[in-house]
Write a protein that holds these residues in place. Structure first.
Motif, PDB file in Angstrom:
ATOM      1  N   ILE A  71       1.281  -1.130  -0.198  1.00 33.32           N
ATOM      2  CA  ILE A  71      -0.202   0.305   0.042  1.00 33.32           C
ATOM      3  C   ILE A  71       0.802   1.114   0.083  1.00 33.32           C
ATOM      4  O   ILE A  71       1.409   1.670   1.322  1.00 33.32           O
ATOM      5  N   ASN A  73       0.081   4.320  -0.182  1.00 35.41           N
ATOM      6  CA  ASN A  73      -0.392   5.561  -0.198  1.00 35.41           C
ATOM      7  C   ASN A  73      -1.836   4.911   0.647  1.00 35.41           C
ATOM      8  O   ASN A  73      -2.918   4.384  -0.582  1.00 35.41           O
ATOM      9  N   LEU A  85     -13.153   4.590   8.019  1.00 36.76           N
ATOM     10  CA  LEU A  85     -12.482   3.764   6.866  1.00 36.76           C
ATOM     11  C   LEU A  85     -11.676   3.630   6.694  1.00 36.76           C
ATOM     12  O   LEU A  85     -11.169   2.628   5.697  1.00 36.76           O
ATOM     13  N   THR A 109       5.197   3.732   6.580  1.00 37.98           N
ATOM     14  CA  THR A 109       5.340   5.115   7.409  1.00 37.98           C
ATOM     15  C   THR A 109       6.279   5.407   8.380  1.00 37.98           C
ATOM     16  O   THR A 109       6.700   4.905   8.173  1.00 37.98           O
ATOM     17  N   GLY A 115       0.435   7.821  15.331  1.00 41.55           N
ATOM     18  CA  GLY A 115      -0.728   7.429  14.590  1.00 41.55           C
ATOM     19  C   GLY A 115      -0.997   6.419  14.082  1.00 41.55           C
ATOM     20  O   GLY A 115      -1.677   5.551  13.692  1.00 41.55           O
ATOM     21  N   GLN A 116      -0.219   6.619  12.518  1.00 42.48           N
ATOM     22  CA  GLN A 116      -0.521   5.455  11.294  1.00 42.48           C
ATOM     23  C   GLN A 116       0.214   4.034  11.995  1.00 42.48           C
ATOM     24  O   GLN A 116      -0.314   3.070  11.688  1.00 42.48           O
ATOM     25  N   TYR A 120      -1.794   0.761  11.840  1.00 49.54           N
ATOM     26  CA  TYR A 120      -1.101  -0.407  11.363  1.00 49.54           C
ATOM     27  C   TYR A 120      -1.037  -1.771  11.926  1.00 49.54           C
ATOM     28  O   TYR A 120      -1.794  -2.772  11.450  1.00 49.54           O
TER      29      TYR A 120
HETATM   30  N1  ACO Z   1      -3.459  10.705  15.188  1.00 43.66           N
HETATM   31  C1  ACO Z   1      -3.360   9.773  15.884  1.00 43.66           C
HETATM   32  N2  ACO Z   1      -4.687   9.077  15.651  1.00 43.66           N
HETATM   33  C2  ACO Z   1      -4.181   8.003  14.435  1.00 43.66           C
HETATM   34  C3  ACO Z   1      -3.905   9.022  13.025  1.00 43.66           C
HETATM   35  C4  ACO Z   1      -3.040  10.264  13.768  1.00 43.66           C
HETATM   36  N3  ACO Z   1      -2.602  10.743  13.011  1.00 43.66           N
HETATM   37  N4  ACO Z   1      -4.307   8.172  12.590  1.00 43.66           N
HETATM   38  C5  ACO Z   1      -5.208   6.870  12.761  1.00 43.66           C
HETATM   39  N5  ACO Z   1      -5.205   7.226  14.042  1.00 43.66           N
HETATM   40  C6  ACO Z   1      -5.115   5.922  14.732  1.00 43.66           C
HETATM   41  C7  ACO Z   1      -7.355   7.368  15.584  1.00 43.66           C
HETATM   42  O1  ACO Z   1      -6.704   7.272  16.771  1.00 43.66           O
HETATM   43  C8  ACO Z   1      -7.575   5.275  16.146  1.00 43.66           C
HETATM   44  O2  ACO Z   1      -7.339   4.928  16.846  1.00 43.66           O
HETATM   45  P1  ACO Z   1      -9.034   4.025  16.787  1.00 43.66           P
HETATM   46  O3  ACO Z   1      -9.647   3.405  16.225  1.00 43.66           O
HETATM   47  O4  ACO Z   1      -8.133   3.231  18.443  1.00 43.66           O
HETATM   48  O5  ACO Z   1     -10.077   5.133  18.097  1.00 43.66           O
HETATM   49  C9  ACO Z   1      -7.519   4.623  13.837  1.00 43.66           C
HETATM   50  O6  ACO Z   1      -6.221   4.958  13.983  1.00 43.66           O
HETATM   51  C10 ACO Z   1      -8.341   5.338  13.077  1.00 43.66           C
HETATM   52  O7  ACO Z   1      -9.265   4.460  12.591  1.00 43.66           O
HETATM   53  P2  ACO Z   1     -10.335   5.107  10.848  1.00 43.66           P
HETATM   54  O8  ACO Z   1     -11.111   6.214  11.582  1.00 43.66           O
HETATM   55  O9  ACO Z   1     -10.250   3.139  10.665  1.00 43.66           O
HETATM   56  O10 ACO Z   1      -8.825   5.745  10.288  1.00 43.66           O
HETATM   57  P3  ACO Z   1      -8.808   6.942   9.258  1.00 43.66           P
HETATM   58  O11 ACO Z   1      -9.818   7.223   8.340  1.00 43.66           O
HETATM   59  O12 ACO Z   1      -8.704   7.684   9.966  1.00 43.66           O
HETATM   60  O13 ACO Z   1      -8.065   6.284   8.724  1.00 43.66           O
HETATM   61  C11 ACO Z   1      -5.035   7.783   7.940  1.00 43.66           C
HETATM   62  C12 ACO Z   1      -6.148   6.581   8.619  1.00 43.66           C
HETATM   63  C13 ACO Z   1      -5.472   7.025   6.431  1.00 43.66           C
HETATM   64  C14 ACO Z   1      -3.769   6.896   8.095  1.00 43.66           C
HETATM   65  C15 ACO Z   1      -5.841   8.652   8.132  1.00 43.66           C
HETATM   66  O14 ACO Z   1      -5.904   9.599   9.127  1.00 43.66           O
HETATM   67  C16 ACO Z   1      -5.765  10.027   6.656  1.00 43.66           C
HETATM   68  O15 ACO Z   1      -5.553   9.801   5.976  1.00 43.66           O
HETATM   69  N6  ACO Z   1      -4.316  10.851   7.459  1.00 43.66           N
HETATM   70  C17 ACO Z   1      -3.835  11.162   6.312  1.00 43.66           C
HETATM   71  C18 ACO Z   1      -2.043  10.861   5.368  1.00 43.66           C
HETATM   72  C19 ACO Z   1      -2.315   9.970   5.813  1.00 43.66           C
HETATM   73  O16 ACO Z   1      -1.228   9.945   6.754  1.00 43.66           O
HETATM   74  N7  ACO Z   1      -2.338   9.317   5.676  1.00 43.66           N
HETATM   75  C20 ACO Z   1      -0.810   7.325   6.107  1.00 43.66           C
HETATM   76  C21 ACO Z   1       0.349   7.874   5.323  1.00 43.66           C
HETATM   77  S1  ACO Z   1       0.940   6.021   5.153  1.00 43.66           S
HETATM   78  C22 ACO Z   1       1.221   6.062   4.201  1.00 43.66           C
HETATM   79  O17 ACO Z   1       0.679   6.215   2.886  1.00 43.66           O
HETATM   80  C23 ACO Z   1       0.940   4.218   3.263  1.00 43.66           C
END
Ligand code: ACO
Length: 160
Positions: A71, A73, A85, A109, A115-116, A120
């Motif tokens: 993955i 992105n 999501l 990452t 958070g990520q 993961y």
């Molecule tokens: N900071 C803090 N916590 C986070 C973060 C963050 N940046 N990202 C995810 N989490 C945690 C949350 O606390 C939550 O935990 P919980 O379920 O125990 O409450 C969980 O992860 C969130 O899960 P989802 O709601 O399913 O995740 P979301 O829909 O927010 O998608 C994603 C996660 C894709 C990382 C989103 O936040 C995003 O698009 N972030 C900006 C872009 C990014 O960083 N993408 C990943 C980069 S690595 C790569 O692309 C290979």
């Protein structure tokens, strides 16, 4: 924030000729150059809620390992983050990878993406290696998250 109802959501592969949702992709990766390089060999999947693209992920086979796909992105639009999501997309990506005969799915990452890294691992990925200095070497501008410089890429793997 309420969780998104899976029934309202469509996840599908982006068709050839459809616009690539760069705005979303840039949330996950600030380098358009690196992105354009991996997009050439990748499949892009989008999540739509009533015809609006709200999230994206990109799957790219790993060059020197026929059994793994990466993955490259994954990004959820800011108003839709933290509503489940990301987890749905990670599961969808694993399913697609398995359907296509891959044995492992990997994701990378930054050391600063706390958070990520949490998400993961919570979703069954294990840290297997570190690409030392990946961000310091490949990105023109320094990246800081959570007050930490992004230097290295952690690689996490999930067996399918
Ligand atoms: N900071 C803090 N916590 C986070 C973060 C963050 N940046 N990202 C995810 N989490 C945690 C949350 O606390 C939550 O935990 P919980 O379920 O125990 O409450 C969980 O992860 C969130 O899960 P989802 O709601 O399913 O995740 P979301 O829909 O927010 O998608 C994603 C996660 C894709 C990382 C989103 O936040 C995003 O698009 N972030 C900006 C872009 C990014 O960083 N993408 C990943 C980069 S690595 C790569 O692309 C290979």
């Amino acid at each position: 924030m309420p969780l998104i109802h899976f029934t309202d959501l469509t996840i599908r592969q982006l068709n050839q000729g459809e616009a690539i949702p760069y705005e979303l992709l840039l949330l996950a990766d600030p380098s358009r150059t690196l992105m354009d390089a991996y997009l050439k060999n990748s499949r892009v999947y989008i999540a739509e809620l009533t015809d609006t693209i709200i999230a994206v992920y990109v799957l790219c086979p790993v060059n020197d390992d026929n059994s793994s796909i990466e993955i490259k992105n994954i990004a959820v639009g800011i108003p839709f983050q933290n509503r489940g999501l990301g987890k749905i997309l990670l599961a969808h990506a694993a399913e697609k990878a398995k359907e296509n005969g891959f044995k492992n799915i990997i994701i990378g990452t930054a050391n600063s993406s706390i958070g990520q890294i949490y998400l993961y691992q919570q979703q069954g990925f294990e840290i297997v290696t570190i690409r030392k200095d990946f961000f310091s070497k490949n990105y023109a501008e320094p990246i800081y998250e959570n007050g930490i410089p992004a230097k290295h890429m952690l690689i996490l793997k999930k067996k399918l």
